[in-house]
Design a protein around this motif. Structure first.
Motif, PDB file in Angstrom:
ATOM      1  N   LEU A   1       0.832  -1.194   0.000  1.00  0.00           N
ATOM      2  CA  LEU A   1       0.000   0.000   0.000  1.00  0.00           C
ATOM      3  C   LEU A   1       0.870   1.248   0.000  1.00  0.00           C
ATOM      4  O   LEU A   1       1.985   1.237   0.534  1.00  0.00           O
ATOM      5  N   GLN A   2       0.335   2.336  -0.557  1.00  0.00           N
ATOM      6  CA  GLN A   2       0.991   3.639  -0.483  1.00  0.00           C
ATOM      7  C   GLN A   2      -0.049   4.672  -0.077  1.00  0.00           C
ATOM      8  O   GLN A   2      -1.057   4.856  -0.768  1.00  0.00           O
ATOM      9  N   ILE A   3       0.175   5.311   1.061  1.00  0.00           N
ATOM     10  CA  ILE A   3      -0.824   6.236   1.598  1.00  0.00           C
ATOM     11  C   ILE A   3      -0.570   7.661   1.113  1.00  0.00           C
ATOM     12  O   ILE A   3       0.562   8.064   0.846  1.00  0.00           O
ATOM     13  N   PHE A   4      -1.691   8.421   1.021  1.00  0.00           N
ATOM     14  CA  PHE A   4      -1.659   9.803   0.563  1.00  0.00           C
ATOM     15  C   PHE A   4      -2.489  10.665   1.504  1.00  0.00           C
ATOM     16  O   PHE A   4      -3.275  10.159   2.312  1.00  0.00           O
ATOM     17  N   ARG A   5      -2.346  11.984   1.345  1.00  0.00           N
ATOM     18  CA  ARG A   5      -3.030  12.885   2.280  1.00  0.00           C
ATOM     19  C   ARG A   5      -4.527  13.026   1.980  1.00  0.00           C
ATOM     20  O   ARG A   5      -5.322  13.362   2.855  1.00  0.00           O
ATOM     21  N   ASP A   6      -4.923  12.789   0.693  1.00  0.00           N
ATOM     22  CA  ASP A   6      -6.336  12.914   0.336  1.00  0.00           C
ATOM     23  C   ASP A   6      -6.619  12.075  -0.917  1.00  0.00           C
ATOM     24  O   ASP A   6      -5.696  11.591  -1.581  1.00  0.00           O
ATOM     25  N   PHE A   7      -7.910  11.925  -1.225  1.00  0.00           N
ATOM     26  CA  PHE A   7      -8.307  11.105  -2.372  1.00  0.00           C
ATOM     27  C   PHE A   7      -7.840  11.702  -3.694  1.00  0.00           C
ATOM     28  O   PHE A   7      -7.483  10.968  -4.623  1.00  0.00           O
ATOM     29  N   GLU A   8      -7.846  13.001  -3.813  1.00  0.00           N
ATOM     30  CA  GLU A   8      -7.429  13.638  -5.063  1.00  0.00           C
ATOM     31  C   GLU A   8      -5.980  13.296  -5.391  1.00  0.00           C
ATOM     32  O   GLU A   8      -5.641  12.961  -6.527  1.00  0.00           O
ATOM     33  N   THR A   9      -5.113  13.364  -4.388  1.00  0.00           N
ATOM     34  CA  THR A   9      -3.706  13.031  -4.593  1.00  0.00           C
ATOM     35  C   THR A   9      -3.538  11.555  -4.912  1.00  0.00           C
ATOM     36  O   THR A   9      -2.731  11.171  -5.770  1.00  0.00           O
ATOM     37  N   ALA A  10      -4.307  10.705  -4.252  1.00  0.00           N
ATOM     38  CA  ALA A  10      -4.229   9.265  -4.509  1.00  0.00           C
ATOM     39  C   ALA A  10      -4.678   8.943  -5.932  1.00  0.00           C
ATOM     40  O   ALA A  10      -4.057   8.125  -6.623  1.00  0.00           O
ATOM     41  N   ARG A  11      -5.737   9.594  -6.385  1.00  0.00           N
ATOM     42  CA  ARG A  11      -6.209   9.326  -7.752  1.00  0.00           C
ATOM     43  C   ARG A  11      -5.219   9.833  -8.793  1.00  0.00           C
ATOM     44  O   ARG A  11      -5.020   9.196  -9.840  1.00  0.00           O
ATOM     45  N   ALA A  12      -4.572  10.968  -8.531  1.00  0.00           N
ATOM     46  CA  ALA A  12      -3.549  11.472  -9.453  1.00  0.00           C
ATOM     47  C   ALA A  12      -2.378  10.497  -9.523  1.00  0.00           C
ATOM     48  O   ALA A  12      -1.835  10.236 -10.604  1.00  0.00           O
ATOM     49  N   ALA A  13      -2.002   9.951  -8.374  1.00  0.00           N
ATOM     50  CA  ALA A  13      -0.924   8.957  -8.350  1.00  0.00           C
ATOM     51  C   ALA A  13      -1.338   7.700  -9.110  1.00  0.00           C
ATOM     52  O   ALA A  13      -0.539   7.110  -9.838  1.00  0.00           O
ATOM     53  N   GLN A  14      -2.584   7.294  -8.949  1.00  0.00           N
ATOM     54  CA  GLN A  14      -3.081   6.107  -9.652  1.00  0.00           C
ATOM     55  C   GLN A  14      -2.962   6.287 -11.163  1.00  0.00           C
ATOM     56  O   GLN A  14      -2.556   5.369 -11.878  1.00  0.00           O
ATOM     57  N   ARG A  15      -3.286   7.475 -11.668  1.00  0.00           N
ATOM     58  CA  ARG A  15      -3.161   7.755 -13.100  1.00  0.00           C
ATOM     59  C   ARG A  15      -1.697   7.692 -13.543  1.00  0.00           C
ATOM     60  O   ARG A  15      -1.381   7.163 -14.623  1.00  0.00           O
ATOM     61  N   ALA A  16      -0.793   8.212 -12.709  1.00  0.00           N
ATOM     62  CA  ALA A  16       0.640   8.177 -13.045  1.00  0.00           C
ATOM     63  C   ALA A  16       1.158   6.746 -13.064  1.00  0.00           C
ATOM     64  O   ALA A  16       1.957   6.379 -13.944  1.00  0.00           O
ATOM     65  N   TYR A  17       0.693   5.928 -12.139  1.00  0.00           N
ATOM     66  CA  TYR A  17       1.113   4.522 -12.128  1.00  0.00           C
ATOM     67  C   TYR A  17       0.586   3.790 -13.351  1.00  0.00           C
ATOM     68  O   TYR A  17       1.294   2.985 -13.965  1.00  0.00           O
ATOM     69  N   ASN A  18      -0.651   4.064 -13.710  1.00  0.00           N
ATOM     70  CA  ASN A  18      -1.226   3.429 -14.894  1.00  0.00           C
ATOM     71  C   ASN A  18      -0.429   3.784 -16.150  1.00  0.00           C
ATOM     72  O   ASN A  18      -0.268   2.967 -17.058  1.00  0.00           O
ATOM     73  N   ASN A  19       0.131   4.993 -16.180  1.00  0.00           N
ATOM     74  CA  ASN A  19       0.910   5.469 -17.333  1.00  0.00           C
ATOM     75  C   ASN A  19       2.193   4.682 -17.542  1.00  0.00           C
ATOM     76  O   ASN A  19       2.723   4.638 -18.661  1.00  0.00           O
ATOM     77  N   ILE A  20       2.714   4.062 -16.486  1.00  0.00           N
ATOM     78  CA  ILE A  20       3.941   3.269 -16.633  1.00  0.00           C
ATOM     79  C   ILE A  20       3.666   1.768 -16.549  1.00  0.00           C
ATOM     80  O   ILE A  20       4.589   0.965 -16.448  1.00  0.00           O
ATOM     81  N   GLY A  21       2.382   1.401 -16.582  1.00  0.00           N
ATOM     82  CA  GLY A  21       2.032  -0.016 -16.628  1.00  0.00           C
ATOM     83  C   GLY A  21       1.830  -0.676 -15.288  1.00  0.00           C
ATOM     84  O   GLY A  21       1.971  -1.900 -15.180  1.00  0.00           O
ATOM     85  N   ILE A  22       1.492   0.106 -14.258  1.00  0.00           N
ATOM     86  CA  ILE A  22       1.294  -0.431 -12.910  1.00  0.00           C
ATOM     87  C   ILE A  22      -0.185  -0.364 -12.535  1.00  0.00           C
ATOM     88  O   ILE A  22      -0.800   0.712 -12.558  1.00  0.00           O
ATOM     89  N   ALA A  23      -0.749  -1.503 -12.175  1.00  0.00           N
ATOM     90  CA  ALA A  23      -2.143  -1.561 -11.743  1.00  0.00           C
ATOM     91  C   ALA A  23      -2.253  -1.192 -10.266  1.00  0.00           C
ATOM     92  O   ALA A  23      -1.403  -1.577  -9.447  1.00  0.00           O
TER      93      ALA A  23
END
Length: 364
Positions: free
Chosen positions: A111-133
């Motif tokens: 798991l990787q924790i973030f300060r809020d949902f907006e930041t977590a969703r932005a990180a999720q998009r960045a991970y998806n961009n490099i092939g990480i689910a």
């Protein structure tokens, strides 16, 4: 009548690896599996005494992006995609090796924790961009009530226990280990390399430097320059509390501090940081994240600091050099445990089959 001469049997190459950390040991394993005769040399008194010593335990393809910046460039994103490919292959190899070494299974994921949902969703998009689910989750125990990216294809394990078990296994398979060789010296010969280490003299057809941050100094003996950034990190180990049911079931990373908390069989470890030399800074940071848990853990039983080798390219160097049969396997940064088996496998393929992979080339 013409006599047929028997075909000469090709002799197995004699290969020396400098470095008995996870990278060097996994390289030895892959080479021995292909029939090479291997010697491993290290300056320290045993295996995994460097950055492998107090590892967070995460096998995390998810973290392939450079930790040097919060806004990666296009070049760094490309490097991350390359590293993701190798780390996915490496994860599978590592899990197979852990099974072979009778290491206990651990629950999959990190798991990787973030300060809020907006930041977590932005990180999720960045991970998806490099092939990480990843999945967005939140719960009171595993994410301490904070939004988190959950990486189902990450894993974990005790890196040092793995390295020590692998070193013992390699001994039974004929690998020669020379420890306490801080005075090791090398010389190129007409047929390979002459090596002096701990009052021993040996010859090698191939020489591999897998010595982490010390690799540039070793290469300088051959007038080869390598740039590696030394990035410090720290760790603190705590005794397991009496009640363990409410401990995180997988490693939990904190984005801000580049650190993680991991529950092992006999301890809880906080480790990581980027350019951090004081473990107490990490401990204090986690007291703010998980005050109730940290109160139960109390004071650390032991602390540790170390230095990671980080390449300017944002990906490791797994490559030959300008000198024939002189190789490097280093620059893995925070991905050393994750990439160790894949890096060893790739290095062995290069040496034993002539395979090349320009993605991890070193130009020196």
């Amino acid at each position: 009548m013409q006599l047929c001469r028997p075909r000469a049997v090709e002799q197995s190459p004699n290969i020396t690896i400098i470095g008995a950390g996870l990278i060097g040991l996994c390289t030895a394993d892959a080479l021995v599996s292909r029939g090479a005769a291997v010697t491993v040399i290290d300056a320290r008194p045993g295996p995994c005494e460097g950055t492998s010593f107090s590892n967070s335990g995460m096998i995390h393809p998810s973290q392939a992006l450079s930790w040097d910046t919060t806004k990666p460039s296009a070049v760094e994103i490309d490097a991350a995609r390359v590293t993701v490919d190798l780390s996915k292959r490496s994860r599978g190899l590592l899990l197979d090796m852990m099974l072979r070494l009778n290491m206990p299974d651990r629950q999959a994921g990190c798991l990787q924790i973030f300060r809020d949902f907006e930041t977590a969703r932005a990180a999720q998009r960045a991970y998806n961009n490099i092939g990480i689910a990843s999945n967005i989750v939140i719960d009171s125990i595993n994410s301490f009530g904070r939004p988190a990216c959950q990486f189902p294809n990450d894993s974990s394990g005790d890196a040092r226990a793995f390295g020590c078990a692998l070193a013992e296994d390699l001994k039974t398979r004929g690998v020669n280990f020379i420890y306490g060789a801080a005075d090791a010296d090398f010389r190129q010969t007409d047929t390979g390399f002459n090596i002096r280490a701990a009052d021993q003299i040996l010859n090698a057809d191939h020489l591999i430097f897998a010595a982490g941050i010390h690799t540039p100094q070793l290469l300088s003996k051959f007038e080869i320059r390598m740039q590696l950034k030394a990035v410090s990190g720290a760790a603190a180990d705590f005794a397991l509390p009496g009640i363990t049911e409410d401990l995180p079931s997988c490693p939990v990373m904190d984005t801000h501090s580049r650190s993680a908390i991991t529950v092992f069989k006999n301890r809880v470890r906080i480790s990581g940081g980027w350019g951090l030399k004081d473990p107490s800074t990490l401990v204090e940071h986690w007291r703010n994240i998980a005050p109730a848990l940290m109160l139960r853990l109390g004071s650390p039983q032991s602390t540790w600091t170390g230095v990671r080798p980080v390449s300017p390219a944002g990906r490791p160097y797994i490559s030959g050099t300008s000198i024939p049969n002189l190789w490097v396997n280093t620059g893995h940064g925070h991905m050393g445990w994750t990439l160790s088996a894949g890096s060893g496998e790739l290095m062995a393929e290069m040496i034993m089959t002539g395979k090349s992979d320009k993605r991890f080339a070193f130009s020196g």
